[in-house]
Structures are given as structure tokens and as C-alpha cells.
Design a protein around this motif. Structure first.
Motif, PDB file in Angstrom:
ATOM      1  N   ARG A 174      34.536  65.733  50.226  1.00 17.50           N
ATOM      2  CA  ARG A 174      34.351  64.462  49.320  1.00 17.50           C
ATOM      3  C   ARG A 174      34.840  64.611  47.868  1.00 17.50           C
ATOM      4  NH1 ARG A 174      29.625  61.796  51.682  1.00 17.50           N
ATOM      5  NH2 ARG A 174      29.936  62.191  53.958  1.00 17.50           N
ATOM      6  N   ARG A 175      36.135  64.997  47.879  1.00 18.09           N
ATOM      7  CA  ARG A 175      36.581  65.276  46.607  1.00 18.09           C
ATOM      8  C   ARG A 175      36.862  63.694  45.872  1.00 18.09           C
ATOM      9  NH1 ARG A 175      41.508  69.607  47.564  1.00 18.09           N
ATOM     10  NH2 ARG A 175      40.828  69.407  49.601  1.00 18.09           N
ATOM     11  N   LEU A 176      37.159  62.636  46.644  1.00 17.58           N
ATOM     12  CA  LEU A 176      37.224  61.734  46.113  1.00 17.58           C
ATOM     13  C   LEU A 176      35.966  60.919  45.674  1.00 17.58           C
ATOM     14  CD1 LEU A 176      39.717  60.103  48.737  1.00 17.58           C
ATOM     15  CD2 LEU A 176      40.511  61.279  46.346  1.00 17.58           C
TER      16      LEU A 176
ATOM     17  N   GLU B 182      34.328  59.706  41.682  1.00 20.12           N
ATOM     18  CA  GLU B 182      34.093  58.283  41.884  1.00 20.12           C
ATOM     19  C   GLU B 182      35.316  57.358  42.164  1.00 20.12           C
ATOM     20  OE1 GLU B 182      31.824  57.303  38.273  1.00 20.12           O
ATOM     21  OE2 GLU B 182      30.285  58.433  38.904  1.00 20.12           O
ATOM     22  N   ILE B 183      36.153  57.865  43.022  1.00 24.80           N
ATOM     23  CA  ILE B 183      37.282  57.275  43.448  1.00 24.80           C
ATOM     24  C   ILE B 183      36.924  56.593  45.106  1.00 24.80           C
ATOM     25  CG2 ILE B 183      39.704  57.358  44.255  1.00 24.80           C
ATOM     26  CD1 ILE B 183      40.016  59.513  42.103  1.00 24.80           C
TER      27      ILE B 183
ATOM     28  N   PRO C 221      52.908  54.326  47.889  1.00 30.76           N
ATOM     29  CA  PRO C 221      53.064  54.822  46.618  1.00 30.76           C
ATOM     30  C   PRO C 221      51.596  55.089  46.001  1.00 30.76           C
ATOM     31  CG  PRO C 221      54.526  52.982  46.866  1.00 30.76           C
ATOM     32  CD  PRO C 221      53.458  52.953  47.978  1.00 30.76           C
ATOM     33  N   ALA C 222      50.581  54.317  45.969  1.00 28.08           N
ATOM     34  CA  ALA C 222      49.160  54.448  45.513  1.00 28.08           C
ATOM     35  C   ALA C 222      48.727  55.707  46.135  1.00 28.08           C
ATOM     36  CB  ALA C 222      48.468  53.085  45.608  1.00 28.08           C
ATOM     37  N   LEU C 223      48.562  55.840  47.295  1.00 27.51           N
ATOM     38  CA  LEU C 223      48.159  57.014  48.355  1.00 27.51           C
ATOM     39  C   LEU C 223      48.922  58.272  47.734  1.00 27.51           C
ATOM     40  CD1 LEU C 223      46.125  58.169  50.188  1.00 27.51           C
ATOM     41  CD2 LEU C 223      47.932  57.431  52.165  1.00 27.51           C
TER      42      LEU C 223
ATOM     43  N   THR D  52      48.564  63.573  44.965  1.00 28.24           N
ATOM     44  CA  THR D  52      48.983  64.475  43.781  1.00 28.24           C
ATOM     45  C   THR D  52      48.097  64.611  42.771  1.00 28.24           C
ATOM     46  OG1 THR D  52      51.328  63.527  44.214  1.00 28.24           O
ATOM     47  CG2 THR D  52      50.965  64.645  42.167  1.00 28.24           C
ATOM     48  N   GLU D  53      47.411  63.492  42.418  1.00 31.17           N
ATOM     49  CA  GLU D  53      46.350  63.675  41.225  1.00 31.17           C
ATOM     50  C   GLU D  53      45.174  64.611  41.772  1.00 31.17           C
ATOM     51  OE1 GLU D  53      42.668  60.916  39.385  1.00 31.17           O
ATOM     52  OE2 GLU D  53      44.523  59.988  40.288  1.00 31.17           O
ATOM     53  N   VAL D  54      44.884  64.440  43.037  1.00 34.54           N
ATOM     54  CA  VAL D  54      43.623  65.229  43.390  1.00 34.54           C
ATOM     55  C   VAL D  54      43.842  66.472  43.826  1.00 34.54           C
ATOM     56  CG1 VAL D  54      41.686  65.162  44.996  1.00 34.54           C
ATOM     57  CG2 VAL D  54      42.354  62.916  43.801  1.00 34.54           C
ATOM     58  N   GLY D  55      45.313  66.788  44.395  1.00 34.97           N
ATOM     59  CA  GLY D  55      45.754  67.911  44.976  1.00 34.97           C
ATOM     60  C   GLY D  55      45.446  68.265  46.272  1.00 34.97           C
TER      61      GLY D  55
END
Length: 200
Positions: A45-47, A51-52, A96-98, A103-106
Motif C-alpha cells: 500500500r505505498r500509494l 494518499e494517492i 505517461p502519468a503512470l 518513478t516518483e514512488v520507486g
């Protein structure tokens, strides 16, 4: 990237049906959408921890990938949407959004898995008056869990264009008319659904 502004109300099935009947007498139904809303996260549950919300909405003629983030204001969220006319039923890996989100979350594409499914029949009415354009969405939602299916009835006021103040006036009038039979909620459908489908 856009700021989504919406005010949600939750209620029981009878109240939802009564208010919808009131709207049917007073306004023309603009259209109906039948949606499958699949939410995704990693196994840890990293997203959710950030709170994404990651959602793929499948409609009859298209799919919409959405990445949603909380803001400091209860009725506003940051939203990125991508529309795919070929209506894929799984996350498009080259989105692109995914790609930016991973990349942001790793994380990698294979780290992402289905989390919970919401099937929705949405009845949409439009308000266009006094400097505001808004949609009033009556959502009949089936939350599909591993243990059972749950129902959710929601009415959502979403600003399309114009004055936030005027939308709040419309919402205030709605609250005054229906009082304690409706419950205003800033809890996203995903969070609400996860609380219901937790089988532990």
C-alpha cells in the motif's frame, strides 16, 4: 494537472431514490454512465500511504486513467486524467502519468495490483446558472470485495466551470432541503470501500 472540486453526500437507498425522483421532476437527466472503477496499489500500500489514488475507469467507449492526490482542502483534490479511446481494461503500461507516478514512488509496473472494484451506475444532471456550471451525479455503487458485495448511494456536486462560491450556495440549499437524511462526506470512495471490504 487539474484541481477537482466536488462535494459528496452519502445516504440510504430510499433517500437516494426520493431525491433522484425530485431531480427527475425538476431537471432533465443529461446522461447515464455505467462504469467499472478498478483501483490499484502495491501489496504494501505505498500509494495509499502517500494518499494517492490510482484508478482505471472503464466506460462503454473509453477508459480513463486517473491519479488523484489529497489537498489541504476537504473538497479539493489534485487530479491527472488520461483518456484511452480503445477502452483497455487494465492499466496501460506506457501511460505517461503512470510512468511518472512509478518513478516518483520507486515502483515497477509489476508491483501494482488490483485493490478493489467499484461498479457504478451514474445518473448525471447539469446545472448551468448564475456564473456556475456543475454536474450533479447520482451514484448507485456496488463495492466488490472478496467477502461480499456492498452497496453505496452517493450524490456528488462537481464544479465544471465558474464560481466555487456559487456551487457552495447550491450545496447549502441542498443540505437545507434534505437535512439529516443526507450525510456530507469528504472521504474518497476508495477509502470508504477499503473500510468495508477488509475481511479481517
Amino acid at each position: 494537472m487539474a484541481i477537482e472540486m466536488e462535494v459528496k453526500f452519502r445516504m440510504d437507498a430510499d433517500t437516494w431514490a426520493k431525491i433522484k425522483s425530485d431531480y427527475d421532476r425538476e431537471r432533465d437527466l443529461h446522461h447515464i454512465e455505467r462504469q467499472s472503477n478498478q483501483y490499484y496499489d502495491t501489496s504494501d500500500r505505498r500509494l495509499g500511504a502517500k494518499e494517492i489514488g490510482l484508478r482505471l475507469r472503464v466506460l462503454e467507449d473509453r477508459s480513463i486513467l486517473a491519479v488523484k492526490r489529497s489537498t489541504d482542502e476537504a473538497h479539493k483534490r489534485i487530479e491527472i486524467e488520461e483518456t484511452y479511446e480503445d477502452a483497455p481494461e487494465s492499466l496501460p503500461p506506457h501511460s505517461p502519468a503512470l510512468q511518472e507516478l512509478m518513478t516518483e514512488v520507486g515502483i515497477q509496473y509489476d508491483d501494482i495490483a488490483p485493490l478493489v472494484m467499484l461498479r457504478t451506475e451514474r445518473f448525471i444532471y447539469e446545472i448551468e446558472e448564475q456564473g456556475v456550471k456543475a454536474e450533479v451525479c447520482f451514484d448507485d455503487v456496488s463495492i466488490v470485495g472478496t467477502c461480499r458485495e456492498y452497496k453505496l448511494y452517493e450524490i456528488e456536486f462537481e464544479l465544471v466551470d465558474g464560481s466555487e462560491e456559487r456551487l457552495y450556495q447550491i450545496v447549502s440549499s441542498f443540505k437545507n432541503q434534505y437535512g439529516a437524511t443526507v450525510e456530507e462526506s469528504s472521504i474518497p470512495k476508495l477509502v470508504y470501500a477499503l473500510n468495508l471490504v477488509n475481511c479481517d
